[in-house]
Design an enzyme around this catalytic site. Sequence first.
Site, PDB file in Angstrom:
ATOM      1  N   GLY A 138       0.827  -1.214   0.000  1.00 25.97           N
ATOM      2  CA  GLY A 138       0.000   0.000   0.000  1.00 25.97           C
ATOM      3  C   GLY A 138       0.852   1.250   0.000  1.00 25.97           C
ATOM      4  CB  SER A 139       0.142   4.710   1.101  1.00 25.73           C
ATOM      5  OG  SER A 139      -0.862   4.206   1.871  1.00 25.73           O
TER       6      SER A 139
END
Length: 567
Positions: free
Chosen positions: A290-291
Amino acid sequence: MSSKIEHYPGRFKFVILLLALVVGVIVWMLFDRHVLNNTFLKEQGDLRSVRYMPIPAHRGMITDRNGRYLAVSTPVISLWGNPKELINIPEEWPKLATALEQDIGVLSDRIKNNKDKEFIYLARGLDPDKGESILKQKIIGVYSLEEYRRFYPAGDSVSQVIGFTDIDDKGREGIELAYNNWLTGVPGRREVLKDRRGHLIKDIQVIRPAKPGKDIQLSIDLRLQYLASRELHNAIEEYGAKSASLVLIDVKTGEILAMANQPTYNPNNRAALKPEEIRNRALLDAFEPGSTVKPFSMSAALATGRWKPTDTVDVRGGKLRIGHYTISDVSRATILDLTGVLKKSSNIGMSKIAFDIGAEPIYDVMKKVGFGDSTGLGFPGEGAGFLPVHRKWGAAETATLSYGYGISVTPTQLAHAYATLANNGVSLPLSLIKRNDVPNGTQAIDPEVSKTVRRMLQSVVEDEGGVFRARVSGYLIAGKSGTARKTIVNKGYGENHYRAFFAGMAPASNPRLVMVVVIDDPTKVGYFGGLLAAPVFSKVMSETLRMMNIVPDNLLTADGSIARTTN
Ligand code: 59J
């Protein structure tokens, strides 16, 4: 002529008598040795038989970077029995069973079932005192063997890294397996005089001395490891999480200072081992980051020269449709500069930048910081994760790569990538073994770009509205939280299953340490990385900085202003 013989009848008789006497003496001697004195001589012979015995070689020790014991071999006694002898003394079995603390029924069955064999183990790895006390009872057919047993003084805090050995002292998991040849010794050989019962009478000579195994000093700092393991334990309890991992790296040397996983197991008591406790998730489990990968996409954007930190992107609406695919932001925003894209963790902002530069520069940075390749630690079963490669990148593939989906990394790979960012873009190979010299690294990210991204990550934590739970008093922190929906087999992204991350470095002005915290599938408190993983990062990082005597870069001065050291 015949009359001549008759002249010496006495001489003939004498010869016959002499012969008879000789035969008689021989017969007597045979009778004496074989019948009368049989047992005496047999005992004497048996009392003095030369045997060869192995000299056990002890396995090398595993210590932490400061010499604290993580795996040591202690001498033990194993008892074995000769069923051919034991079968004749059933009246002694109850005594033996009591001494061995074994069930008499089980023991007698084992003796009976093996009555044609000459060797069965009765008990292995006994404390020498216990073993000796059983031997003292001098039960016929019971013998001893010197062996070594592995003991893990650090208990459950480092178990998945160290691994363990089997009953024969062979490495089965972890470092014990990876470095088995290095740790294993070569048994020696000695010549001894033993009695029939196998009791040693005299050591004659050492034919070949045992060659002990070699020691290993890990890069792990046991104090930090304890700390990490304890905080992860508290975290999975408090958050009702399935598991958690933490990796702590020394930025300047590439050494792994702590690598912890929960749930864990006690390597000294492996009666009920569960696979989910044995796995060194920090090195083996790969997942969508993810981020937490956005800093690398941002590095790629800055490196192209097409983007500078003050440039802005429009992320209004919180949704961006590209064909069938919709990119969503959880935190609403309008116009964001590049720091803002990281602070708000805007998937839309990151994707728009990615559309502008294309997927290749992002792929290149991710490849260079090690995604998709094993870290080369040589740990058994280590994962390489997955970095997708396309001849032609579509919009959806470009966007998802830029904000961390469709790619998978292990916690160690993620920490390694952050360590490269922290080390002015120079990627050092990682090590689980203590280093005396720092190896040459490779420039994976431009040094200026890495500095700029670091400053942005400092804003993510330290600026107003930042991830305040990751802060550490006295020090500046740079880092990134992340929350990723977990994919459920055949069901795509689940609504209620998440991974919470925090990846960061300290002191941000001149980073010495990088830490990654992953919390898998929390069910209580919440699920955002900034809420769950950041506090664990803060606690462990805070104590680590103090234990390592790292100079604070964020101290309050006498007049109340903040003295910040910057590089
Ligand atoms: C998210 C995703 C799933 C996969 C979304 C988290 C995508 C996506 C398809 C909804 C929770 C949630 C490829 S949120 O990590 O955006 O860490 O403190 O899981 O977006 O397109 O209910 N993180 N997380 N997205 N998927 N696909 C934010 C963000 C992030 C936070 C908070 C709020 C997601 C600030 C995540 C954090 O930065």
